[in-house]
Write an enzyme that holds these catalytic residues in place. Structure first.
Site, PDB file in Angstrom:
ATOM      1  N   GLN A  53     -10.437  -2.545   2.099  1.00  0.00           N
ATOM      2  CA  GLN A  53      -9.950  -3.239   3.294  1.00  0.00           C
ATOM      3  C   GLN A  53      -9.888  -2.319   4.513  1.00  0.00           C
ATOM      4  OE1 GLN A  53      -6.136  -4.205   1.255  1.00  0.00           O
ATOM      5  NE2 GLN A  53      -5.195  -3.867   3.247  1.00  0.00           N
ATOM      6  N   SER A  68       4.139   1.248   8.045  1.00  0.00           N
ATOM      7  CA  SER A  68       3.826   2.583   7.522  1.00  0.00           C
ATOM      8  C   SER A  68       3.081   3.393   8.573  1.00  0.00           C
ATOM      9  CB  SER A  68       2.973   2.469   6.259  1.00  0.00           C
ATOM     10  OG  SER A  68       3.611   1.641   5.311  1.00  0.00           O
ATOM     11  N   LEU A  84       8.551  -2.696  11.828  1.00  0.00           N
ATOM     12  CA  LEU A  84       8.398  -1.547  10.933  1.00  0.00           C
ATOM     13  C   LEU A  84       7.009  -1.573  10.327  1.00  0.00           C
ATOM     14  CD1 LEU A  84      11.839  -1.507   9.072  1.00  0.00           C
ATOM     15  CD2 LEU A  84      11.194  -0.419  11.232  1.00  0.00           C
ATOM     16  N   ALA A 139      10.681  -7.233   9.431  1.00  0.00           N
ATOM     17  CA  ALA A 139      11.787  -6.288   9.646  1.00  0.00           C
ATOM     18  C   ALA A 139      11.428  -5.415  10.846  1.00  0.00           C
ATOM     19  CB  ALA A 139      11.999  -5.439   8.400  1.00  0.00           C
ATOM     20  N   HIS A 156       9.197  -3.465   3.480  1.00  0.00           N
ATOM     21  CA  HIS A 156       8.756  -3.675   2.093  1.00  0.00           C
ATOM     22  C   HIS A 156       9.950  -3.988   1.191  1.00  0.00           C
ATOM     23  CE1 HIS A 156       5.553  -0.717   3.543  1.00  0.00           C
ATOM     24  NE2 HIS A 156       4.817  -1.739   3.147  1.00  0.00           N
ATOM     25  N   MET A 198       0.837  -1.206   0.000  1.00  0.00           N
ATOM     26  CA  MET A 198       0.000   0.000   0.000  1.00  0.00           C
ATOM     27  C   MET A 198       0.873   1.257   0.000  1.00  0.00           C
ATOM     28  SD  MET A 198      -3.429  -0.898   2.102  1.00  0.00           S
ATOM     29  CE  MET A 198      -2.779  -0.565   3.722  1.00  0.00           C
ATOM     30  N   GLU A 205       5.495 -11.660   7.024  1.00  0.00           N
ATOM     31  CA  GLU A 205       4.941 -12.287   8.237  1.00  0.00           C
ATOM     32  C   GLU A 205       4.433 -11.233   9.211  1.00  0.00           C
ATOM     33  OE1 GLU A 205       7.980 -14.756   9.884  1.00  0.00           O
ATOM     34  OE2 GLU A 205       7.588 -16.401   8.468  1.00  0.00           O
ATOM     35  N   LEU A 265       6.550   3.209   1.728  1.00  0.00           N
ATOM     36  CA  LEU A 265       7.446   2.059   1.862  1.00  0.00           C
ATOM     37  C   LEU A 265       8.529   2.292   2.905  1.00  0.00           C
ATOM     38  CD1 LEU A 265       7.814   1.109  -1.903  1.00  0.00           C
ATOM     39  CD2 LEU A 265       6.145   0.296  -0.219  1.00  0.00           C
ATOM     40  N   HIS A 266       8.920   1.199   3.543  1.00  0.00           N
ATOM     41  CA  HIS A 266      10.005   1.202   4.523  1.00  0.00           C
ATOM     42  C   HIS A 266      10.870  -0.035   4.270  1.00  0.00           C
ATOM     43  CE1 HIS A 266       7.561  -1.829   6.464  1.00  0.00           C
ATOM     44  NE2 HIS A 266       6.563  -0.979   6.612  1.00  0.00           N
TER      45      HIS A 266
END
Ligand code: AMP
Length: 283
Positions: free
Chosen positions: A63, A188, A186, A178, A39, A32, A150, A35-36
């Protein structure tokens, strides 16, 4: 070179089928945006499994619940494109809402069972929105392999079930979560946290690790879950949607006593200020 961007299903398919005709395997990473590093780790993992990697950025309205953060969700396509390019992505699919849901759109995909507890309860309709958009994206991109984090463990299990049940010809790969140095997954949505909340947020993962330690020492599941909820309340979390130990595959309830032989997962969701945080770990 700037990352090529396509906005229509037709343009996406043209590029992917050209790659496939050339004998290249295609990997896919749906997101979506905002990004970090999490992703980007998915893109890098996809790269190890395919010669070409497509990412999508689509903030999927179906969603989000009526009182959720669809409008506020962070969006910065130029930054996302730069990051994707640096991680080895070959193509960005960034469709409009109209391209994804044209007038007359009427189909929804419902995955029973695994989508019902936890976030299925806390966010009614969420997994129907996810299952529908992921079905569409997989049909649109027709990748050989698709990578999901995950971090959204229940979502990953819903997608695995969906792909098996509907015989979709794609390999689903789960990627490890991550984390920041203090353990916070992490996300968004971490951008919503105030500096003080950001400090407190690490307690979510800490409480789960304490619960896992208790369980590995032979402690009871109900006691470990209750202790984690108390720790989160004490840390200043508001609504705690769940902290639960469940079967790692179908997410059925485990406990209340000590762990049995089946692989287990601890999953948690709690609100800090105006931010809803989720996390999970293998027990
Ligand atoms: P989102 O943009 O939040 O919908 O996430 C897109 C994909 O990135 C999903 O497969 C997520 O599970 C995955 N993802 C999000 N955060 C992380 C993270 N911290 N580590 C690994 N994967 C993540």
């Amino acid at each position: 070179m700037p990352l090529p961007i396509v906005r229509t299903v037709a343009d996406l398919r043209a590029q992917v089928s050209a790659w496939k005709r050339a004998g290249e395997r295609v990997g896919f990473v749906p997101t979506m945006g905002a990004l970090h590093e999490g992703h980007l780790s998915l893109v890098r993992l996809a790269r190890t499994k395919a010669q070409r990697v497509v990412a999508s950025v689509f903030v999927n309205p179906t969603q989000f619940g009526p009182n959720e953060d669809f409008d506020a969700y962070p969006r910065d396509e130029a930054r996302d494109a730069r990051l994707l390019e640096s991680a080895g992505c070959d193509l960005l699919f960034a469709p409009t809402v109209g391209e994804m849901y044209p007038r007359g759109f009427s189909t929804t995909v419902t995955v029973a069972g695994v989508s019902e507890p936890l976030d299925g309860q806390a966010r009614p309709g969420h997994f129907q929105g996810v299952a529908t958009v992921v079905s569409k994206l997989l049909n649109q991109a027709q990748p050989d392999v698709a990578v999901f984090g995950e971090k959204d463990y229940q979502q990953l299990q819903v997608i695995r079930r969906l792909v098996r049940d509907l015989d979709m010809p794609v390999e689903i790969v789960g990627a490890p979560t991550a984390r920041a140095e203090d353990g916070l997954a992490l996300s968004s949505r971490n951008a919503y946290l105030t500096p003080e909340e950001r400090q407190t947020a690490a307690r979510l993962n800490q409480a789960m690790r304490e619960a896992i330690a208790t369980l590995r020492d032979g402690g009871r599941i109900d006691a470990a879950e209750a202790a984690a909820v108390e720790a989160l309340k004490a840390a200043g979390f508001g609504r705690i949607d769940y902290v639960e130990v469940r079967d790692a595959e179908d997410l059925s309830r485990l406990g209340p006593g000590p762990l049995g032989g089946r692989p287990a997962r601890i999953l948690a969701a709690a609100v800090l200020g105006r931010t809803r945080l989720i996390d999970n770990m293998a027990v």
